[in-house]
Design a protein around this motif. Structure first.
Motif, PDB file in Angstrom:
ATOM      1  N   ASP A   1       0.774  -7.416   6.420  1.00  0.00           N
ATOM      2  CA  ASP A   1       1.039  -8.033   4.983  1.00  0.00           C
ATOM      3  C   ASP A   1      -0.150  -7.299   3.982  1.00  0.00           C
ATOM      4  OD1 ASP A   1       0.492  -9.726   3.030  1.00  0.00           O
ATOM      5  OD2 ASP A   1       0.919 -11.419   4.201  1.00  0.00           O
ATOM      6  N   ASP A   2       0.349  -7.025   2.764  1.00  0.00           N
ATOM      7  CA  ASP A   2      -0.837  -6.409   2.121  1.00  0.00           C
ATOM      8  C   ASP A   2      -1.232  -7.672   0.966  1.00  0.00           C
ATOM      9  OD1 ASP A   2       1.398  -6.629   0.522  1.00  0.00           O
ATOM     10  OD2 ASP A   2       1.266  -4.530  -0.521  1.00  0.00           O
TER      11      ASP A   2
ATOM     12  N   ARG B   1      -1.665   1.121   3.122  1.00  0.00           N
ATOM     13  CA  ARG B   1      -0.779  -0.234   3.521  1.00  0.00           C
ATOM     14  C   ARG B   1      -0.407  -1.232   2.383  1.00  0.00           C
ATOM     15  NH1 ARG B   1      -0.618  -0.595   8.781  1.00  0.00           N
ATOM     16  NH2 ARG B   1      -2.144   0.569  10.062  1.00  0.00           N
ATOM     17  N   LEU B   2      -0.548  -0.524   1.232  1.00  0.00           N
ATOM     18  CA  LEU B   2      -0.011  -1.145   0.157  1.00  0.00           C
ATOM     19  C   LEU B   2       1.264  -1.005  -0.227  1.00  0.00           C
ATOM     20  CD1 LEU B   2      -2.884  -0.838  -2.691  1.00  0.00           C
ATOM     21  CD2 LEU B   2      -1.935  -2.810  -1.913  1.00  0.00           C
ATOM     22  N   ASP B   3       2.067  -1.953  -0.527  1.00  0.00           N
ATOM     23  CA  ASP B   3       3.600  -1.841  -0.933  1.00  0.00           C
ATOM     24  C   ASP B   3       3.807  -0.869  -2.227  1.00  0.00           C
ATOM     25  OD1 ASP B   3       5.617  -3.270  -2.900  1.00  0.00           O
ATOM     26  OD2 ASP B   3       6.274  -3.135  -0.681  1.00  0.00           O
ATOM     27  N   ALA B   4       4.733  -0.200  -2.366  1.00  0.00           N
ATOM     28  CA  ALA B   4       4.877   0.833  -3.192  1.00  0.00           C
ATOM     29  C   ALA B   4       4.754   0.233  -4.817  1.00  0.00           C
ATOM     30  CB  ALA B   4       6.414   1.463  -3.048  1.00  0.00           C
TER      31      ALA B   4
ATOM     32  N   ASN C   1       3.080  -2.435  -5.696  1.00  0.00           N
ATOM     33  CA  ASN C   1       1.727  -2.845  -5.864  1.00  0.00           C
ATOM     34  C   ASN C   1       1.153  -1.416  -6.088  1.00  0.00           C
ATOM     35  OD1 ASN C   1       2.298  -5.854  -5.417  1.00  0.00           O
ATOM     36  ND2 ASN C   1       1.829  -5.617  -3.024  1.00  0.00           N
ATOM     37  N   TYR C   2       1.024  -0.742  -5.401  1.00  0.00           N
ATOM     38  CA  TYR C   2       0.489   0.393  -5.425  1.00  0.00           C
ATOM     39  C   TYR C   2       0.739   1.148  -6.960  1.00  0.00           C
ATOM     40  CZ  TYR C   2      -1.538   5.427  -4.931  1.00  0.00           C
ATOM     41  OH  TYR C   2      -2.220   6.620  -4.971  1.00  0.00           O
ATOM     42  N   GLU C   3       1.812   1.115  -7.299  1.00  0.00           N
ATOM     43  CA  GLU C   3       2.226   1.703  -8.727  1.00  0.00           C
ATOM     44  C   GLU C   3       1.574   0.886  -9.754  1.00  0.00           C
ATOM     45  OE1 GLU C   3       3.672   3.290 -11.795  1.00  0.00           O
ATOM     46  OE2 GLU C   3       3.809   4.228  -9.800  1.00  0.00           O
ATOM     47  N   SER C   4       1.448  -0.468  -9.637  1.00  0.00           N
ATOM     48  CA  SER C   4       0.696  -1.200 -10.630  1.00  0.00           C
ATOM     49  C   SER C   4      -0.623  -0.982 -10.600  1.00  0.00           C
ATOM     50  CB  SER C   4       1.355  -2.764 -10.091  1.00  0.00           C
ATOM     51  OG  SER C   4       0.343  -3.741 -11.173  1.00  0.00           O
ATOM     52  N   LEU C   5      -1.236  -1.083  -9.598  1.00  0.00           N
ATOM     53  CA  LEU C   5      -2.774  -0.719  -9.687  1.00  0.00           C
ATOM     54  C   LEU C   5      -2.742   0.779 -10.027  1.00  0.00           C
ATOM     55  CD1 LEU C   5      -3.511  -2.209  -6.103  1.00  0.00           C
ATOM     56  CD2 LEU C   5      -3.975  -3.458  -8.067  1.00  0.00           C
ATOM     57  N   ALA C   6      -2.138   1.955  -9.678  1.00  0.00           N
ATOM     58  CA  ALA C   6      -2.397   3.211 -10.030  1.00  0.00           C
ATOM     59  C   ALA C   6      -2.365   3.319 -11.641  1.00  0.00           C
ATOM     60  CB  ALA C   6      -1.579   3.988  -9.459  1.00  0.00           C
ATOM     61  N   SER C   7      -1.175   2.563 -12.136  1.00  0.00           N
ATOM     62  CA  SER C   7      -1.027   2.643 -13.594  1.00  0.00           C
ATOM     63  C   SER C   7      -2.021   1.846 -14.585  1.00  0.00           C
ATOM     64  CB  SER C   7       0.299   1.953 -13.955  1.00  0.00           C
ATOM     65  OG  SER C   7       1.218   2.644 -13.327  1.00  0.00           O
TER      66      SER C   7
ATOM     67  N   GLY D   1       2.657  10.402   1.340  1.00  0.00           N
ATOM     68  CA  GLY D   1       3.714  10.246   0.609  1.00  0.00           C
ATOM     69  C   GLY D   1       3.664   9.954  -0.774  1.00  0.00           C
ATOM     70  N   ARG D   2       2.825  10.099  -1.444  1.00  0.00           N
ATOM     71  CA  ARG D   2       2.566   9.827  -2.997  1.00  0.00           C
ATOM     72  C   ARG D   2       2.428  11.157  -3.628  1.00  0.00           C
ATOM     73  NH1 ARG D   2      -2.179   5.484  -1.451  1.00  0.00           N
ATOM     74  NH2 ARG D   2      -0.576   3.741  -0.576  1.00  0.00           N
TER      75      ARG D   2
END
Length: 913
Positions: free
Chosen positions: A706-707, A747-750, A752-758, A790-791
């Protein structure tokens, strides 16, 4: 009349001398006259010795042997000159001797005269022995003829000289001649004359004493009896030199006695050289008589010198066999005797004896030498404590500890006991503690302290000024209270602190394992008696020796051992009274200061403290929790240096923790890492931000399912960036690190990754300078162009690059604008190339055609913008040449890989819009 008296008294222009000045002048004049008289008397005596010696040699060469012996007596008669400090003579010949005008020779001048006489008598001895070698004569007539002089001193010196030849010729038993000479020497009871006479007797006969394996017949018992009796008589005469002295001359006489102590000690040295001296003879006969004489004389100087002579003269094996008797004698010495030097010499000799041969260790154990020393030394020191200095006691303990560590290194309990004795000795000499402060009456008006003002501290570097403002941190685990230091040793004696350091360094040098040093419970107690700076220097040495570079020691694997280590290095861990924390004006980093001045060198010590975590060879979190508690007691200025290594060690432990203890245990470990980083964030936000990023990378590599913790680490990094990082350059570098770390996490959820990248893109757009915005947005474009991960979101990557290009075009300087656009161009080319290399067959299918065309159009427009800027720049403009060179390299690269960037070339050469 009054006027004339005033004129008379002031004629000289100086005040009349006072009575004290006149007395001092009289004493100086008397001393000068006495020195001149003594020098004149010595010159006259030496001249007579030379004259009589020449007469003796002429008569001997003329065959007048009897007259030559008489001349030798006349030579020795010069030693009847008065000597001493006004003491009356006690010999029979003094009443009949001609007066010498009351003048006296000092023992030093008498010694010069003594050497001149001995040189003449040596000529007589050599001549007599040569005569016996050439003619078969009897020595007895010479021996009897030497006794015809009416003066005792005048006849005894030639008699001893002839007696030496008598023994050497073996015409008489050595024991009979020695006994005869010893009896006749008893006729001289004047202290100085008798002392020098018996010293000559010993010098003439020391190589003719009967001994085991010697060339002279007789028993060794007779030689021992001769030496012991001569020692006894010489010691009595030596002590009488002090007792017969006037009270005003005692200090000078004591100095003269110290110059003559080697004459008495020569008897002990001769005893020690006897080959027939066995342990039994030494224990039953020699040592009891020597110590009996030492104790009977009741003279401080004699007891001190003779005990030291006994310790230094006899072999170590004899001391080991008679150690209780020797120490018991030391305990019975008079108060004021420097027993420390005696026992220190004994301990040093025993230590060298133990190092010389492994078999000596067995001898020391059989004699129970260590127990005997530990039993008697405290008693000896107690008997002399009132008159001994603290440094003397510590010097003795240092010698005993050195002996113990060499001979009995495994008996740590005795080493600990000696350290305890050191602490007790120092504590007893410390001044009483100061009374507690008087409580303030409740009705008294106590004004609050004045607010702290801002001042300047000396900077560590010219570009890092410090602010003297005291920034308060939230109370809790990270708030350190100043520890109360133990009372330091009295520094009135300058030797105390160096001796304590030498004592503490001895176990540190001998015990290579940390467990051995930690087993000494009294070690920290002795350390606390040192001044604070010395404590810290010694604690740093403990850490340096605990794990030297390349060491493969066992380290610390148990909580008790860690507690012991923390106790040893406590001075480096805790904040002491008088120390304060000051913060860097720009970065807010805390530093240690005293009285407003920056403390130099404490960072190097804290780097050593930080290495404690590398001594922990275990995965037991209790040890890490205890270490964290100890590190937090040092305050912000220390924890900013010591907490990062602890966090790194915990993250490294995560690699094996999951396999050993399961996922649930990993959650507990990561929660503890969060606590450590939260403590670090309170004192150094920039470092804490980087450590959160390291934590995220470690969690991503640990393959946890889990991330949750991965997201928490990144979220805390963003919080620190938003709330704590205020400097523009620090903001840019921190954001680049965040973006770089985020791009490596898989291993970040998509969501969570979207939130951090934005969030990263948002912060990049809000940086202060256009250049920082441009470069940060270029970095953010990689968050949406990772085909392998995959991003791939081409539109968002292109959006980042377009915003970066707008920020670059907003720059005022044309050269800087061109260089920033080249950075954007390079990033766009990299994204296109990465897309072709990782997915060449689906490159155009991975994004709609309009997005692909937009990428190519954006790249071509960027090239055109750079060309346009370069045409408007002056040829010698700053940065213009660099921009032109970079553009040329970019276009050359595009030509080399034209098949990958065909769309760009179409637009550069007038293709479809």
């Amino acid at each position: 009349m009054t006027r004339s008296n005033n004129r008379a008294s002031g004629a000289t222009g100086t005040a009349p001398p006072t009575s004290a000045t006149a007395a001092a002048a009289a004493v100086f004049a008397a001393a000068k006259a006495s020195t001149l008289d003594e020098a004149r008397l010595l010159r006259e005596a030496l001249a007579r010795v030379a004259h009589q010696s020449l007469r003796m040699q002429r008569q001997w060469k003329g065959g007048q042997y009897a007259e030559a012996v008489v001349a030798a007596c006349d030579v020795a008669a010069e030693l009847r000159v008065p000597v001493g400090v006004g003491s009356p003579s006690s010999t029979a010949e003094d009443t009949t001797a001609p007066a010498r005008s009351g003048r006296l020779l000092s023992p030093r001048s008498y010694y010069d005269l003594y050497l001149a006489v001995l040189q003449a008598l040596r000529v007589l001895e050599t001549s007599l022995w040569s005569l016996l070698q050439s003619q078969p004569l009897s020595v007895l007539p010479f021996y009897e003829h030497a006794q015809h002089s009416p003066y005792v001193v005048a006849r005894l010196y030639p008699l001893i000289t002839v007696g030496s030849v008598y023994v050497r010729s073996r015409q008489a038993p050595a024991e009979d001649v020695l006994r005869d000479l010893l009896e006749m020497c008893a006729g001289v009871q004047h202290p100085e004359r008798g002392l020098f006479l018996r010293a000559y007797l010993l010098q003439a006969m020391k190589d003719k004493l009967p001994d085991e394996g010697g060339e002279y017949a007789g028993s060794a018992q007779g030689s021992i009896a001769f030496l012991l009796r001569n020692f006894t008589e010489m010691n009595r005469l030596w002590v009488r030199m002090q007792r017969d002295c006037p009270a005003g001359e005692r200090a000078r006489r004591e100095h003269e006695r110290r110059q003559l102590q080697s004459l008495v000690g020569a008897n002990v040295a001769c005893l020690a050289r006897l080959q027939a001296l066995t342990v039994e003879m030494y224990r039953d006969t020699v040592l009891p008589q020597l110590t009996e004489q030492v104790l009977e004389c009741q003279d401080v100087l004699a007891q001190e010198c003779l005990m030291d002579c006994i310790v230094q003269a006899f072999p170590d094996a004899l001391h080991v066999a008679t150690l209780p008797h020797l120490l018991q004698t030391c305990a019975a010495l008079r108060v004021g005797v420097d027993v420390r030097s005696v026992l220190t010499g004994l301990a040093d000799r025993l230590g060298r004896f133990a190092r010389a041969d492994a078999a000596h260790h067995t001898l020391l154990r059989e004699a129970d030498a260590l127990q005997t020393l530990l039993q008697w030394v405290p008693q000896v020191l107690d008997s002399q404590r009132a008159a001994s200095a603290l440094s003397d006691e510590l010097q003795l303990y240092r010698a005993l500890l050195g002996f113990l560590l060499v001979a009995f290194p495994e008996q740590r309990q005795h080493c600990d006991a000696l350290l305890g004795l050191c602490a007790k000795a120092v504590s007893q000499r410390l001044p009483p503690p100061a009374p507690p402060p008087t409580s303030v009456d409740e009705t008294e008006d106590v004004s609050p302290p004045a607010p702290t003002t801002t001042s300047e501290l000396p900077p560590t570097r010219p570009d890092t000024p410090m602010s003297a403002t005291r920034r308060r941190r939230p109370s809790g685990d990270g708030q350190a209270a100043a520890a109360t230091p133990a009372p330091a040793a009295d520094t009135d004696d300058p030797d105390v602190v160096p001796l304590l350091e030498r004592i503490l360094l001895l176990p540190l040098h001998h015990y290579t394992e940390l467990e051995a040093l930690a087993s000494l419970a009294a070690y920290p107690t002795v350390m606390q008696l040192l001044p604070l700076e010395n404590q810290r220097a010694l604690a740093a040495e403990v850490l340096r020796r605990s794990l030297p570079p390349g060491s493969t020691g066992r380290g610390v694997a148990a909580l008790p051992l860690l507690e012991a280590l923390l106790g040893l290095v406590r001075p480096l861990l805790e904040q002491m009274p008088g120390e304060e924390v000051m913060y860097h004006r720009r970065t807010g980093v805390p530093y240690l200061a005293v009285d407003g001045e920056l403390v130099r060198g404490y960072e190097a010590q804290q780097h050593l403290v930080a290495q404690i975590v590398y001594l922990l060879r275990t995965d037991d979190l209790r040890l890490f929790v205890r270490l964290r508690q100890a590190l937090l007691s040092g305050g912000p200025a220390r924890t900013r240096l010591t907490l990062p290594p602890l966090a790194f060690a915990l993250l490294r432990l995560l690699r094996v923790y999951r396999a050993r203890h399961g996922p649930a245990a990993c959650d507990k470990l990561l929660e503890f890492v969060h606590q450590v980083l939260s403590d670090l964030a309170d004192v150094d936000a920039s470092t804490a931000l980087r450590m959160h990023l390291q934590g995220a990378a470690a969690v991503d590599a640990s393959e946890l399912s889990d991330d949750r913790f991965l997201y928490e680490f990144m979220a805390h990094a963003y919080v620190l960036f938003e709330e704590e990082i205020a400097d523009s350059r620090s903001q840019f570098s921190s954001l680049v690190l965040i973006v770089g770390t985020l791009g490596t996490l898989h291993r970040l959820d998509a969501d969570n990754y979207e939130s951090l990248a934005s969030k990263a893109v948002k912060h990049a757009s809000r940086l202060l300078t256009r250049a920082d915005q441009c470069l940060a947005l270029c970095a953010c474009s990689t968050l949406f162009s990772d085909v392998g991960g995959g991003r791939w979101e081409a539109s968002r990557a292109l959006g980042c690059l377009e915003r970066a290009a707008r920020a670059a075009r907003s720059s005022v300087a044309p050269a800087e604008r061109a260089l920033l656009l080249l950075d954007v161009l390079n990033r766009a080319m990299l994204i296109l190339e990465e897309l072709h290399e990782r997915a060449p067959d689906t490159a155009r299918d991975a994004a709609p055609n309009d997005v692909w065309d937009d990428f190519c159009r954006f790249t071509a427009d960027t090239v055109d913008s750079v060309r346009d800027l370069l045409t408007r720049l002056e040829p010698d403009a700053s940065g213009g040449k660099a921009a032109a060179a970079r553009l040329a390299r970019a276009l050359a690269y595009l030509r080399d890989v034209r098949e990958l960037h065909e769309g760009v070339f179409l637009r550069l050469h007038g293709g479809a819009a």
